[in-house]
Write a protein that holds these residues in place. Structure first.
Motif, mmCIF file in Angstrom:
data_model
loop_
_atom_site.group_PDB
_atom_site.id
_atom_site.type_symbol
_atom_site.label_atom_id
_atom_site.label_comp_id
_atom_site.label_asym_id
_atom_site.label_seq_id
_atom_site.Cartn_x
_atom_site.Cartn_y
_atom_site.Cartn_z
ATOM 1 N N ASP A 60 0.820 -1.220 0.000
ATOM 2 C CA ASP A 60 0.000 0.000 0.000
ATOM 3 C C ASP A 60 0.848 1.262 0.000
ATOM 4 O O ASP A 60 0.505 2.240 -0.669
ATOM 5 N N ASP A 61 1.971 1.253 0.729
ATOM 6 C CA ASP A 61 2.799 2.448 0.818
ATOM 7 C C ASP A 61 3.649 2.693 -0.426
ATOM 8 O O ASP A 61 4.319 3.715 -0.531
ATOM 9 N N GLN A 62 3.614 1.768 -1.396
ATOM 10 C CA GLN A 62 4.370 1.928 -2.639
ATOM 11 C C GLN A 62 3.506 2.374 -3.819
ATOM 12 O O GLN A 62 4.030 2.802 -4.841
ATOM 13 N N ILE A 63 2.220 2.268 -3.680
ATOM 14 C CA ILE A 63 1.309 2.494 -4.809
ATOM 15 C C ILE A 63 1.405 3.916 -5.361
ATOM 16 O O ILE A 63 1.404 4.117 -6.578
ATOM 17 N N ASP A 64 1.533 4.908 -4.503
ATOM 18 C CA ASP A 64 1.601 6.296 -4.979
ATOM 19 C C ASP A 64 2.844 6.574 -5.815
ATOM 20 O O ASP A 64 2.863 7.517 -6.613
ATOM 21 N N ASP A 65 3.894 5.753 -5.664
ATOM 22 C CA ASP A 65 5.126 5.929 -6.433
ATOM 23 C C ASP A 65 5.099 5.198 -7.773
ATOM 24 O O ASP A 65 6.027 5.334 -8.564
ATOM 25 N N SER A 66 4.051 4.442 -8.022
ATOM 26 C CA SER A 66 3.950 3.666 -9.260
ATOM 27 C C SER A 66 3.463 4.542 -10.413
ATOM 28 O O SER A 66 2.625 5.417 -10.229
#
Length: 121
Positions: A60-66
């Motif tokens: 979840d904490d990586q999704i915004d960087d995708s």
């Protein structure tokens, strides 16, 4: 809004009209997955995911960087990706690098153009 691209296995005589129709069928879930899976398409997808994993593979904490706006639509004969416009140039440059070693047809529905390498269909 997303920037979408479609990738298809190359076959002799393929035209822009063929690719456009395949893209529309794939988007509608109507592109038959008949025949064997295309190894080049699978290898390309794996290489793309090695740098830019699908959303479903991220925490979840990586999704915004995708760069992706959704998971890939992958079938035996196609791959469709949707990315944010703000990352399209970056991801597009990597995709062009990959296409130098993976002979696939690229379809850009925004411009209604299809390419094999740097040659327009």
């Amino acid at each position: 809004m997303s920037y979408d691209l479609g990738f298809f296995a190359h076959r002799q005589g393929l035209t822009l009209e063929d690719v456009r129709k395949a893209y529309r069928q794939a988007c509608a879930g109507e592109l038959p997955d008949e025949g064997a899976d295309d190894a080049t398409l699978a290898q390309f997808t794996a290489a793309l995911e090695s740098r830019y994993p699908q959303l479903s593979a991220l925490r979840d904490d990586q999704i915004d960087d995708s760069p992706w706006s959704g998971d890939f639509d992958f079938g035996a004969r196609h791959l469709i990706v949707s990315m944010s416009f703000s990352r399209a140039e970056e991801v597009g440059a990597y995709i062009l690098q990959l296409l130098n070693t993976h002979a696939l047809v690229l379809y850009d529905p925004q411009s209604d153009q299809a390419f094999l390498g740097d040659r327009a269909l």
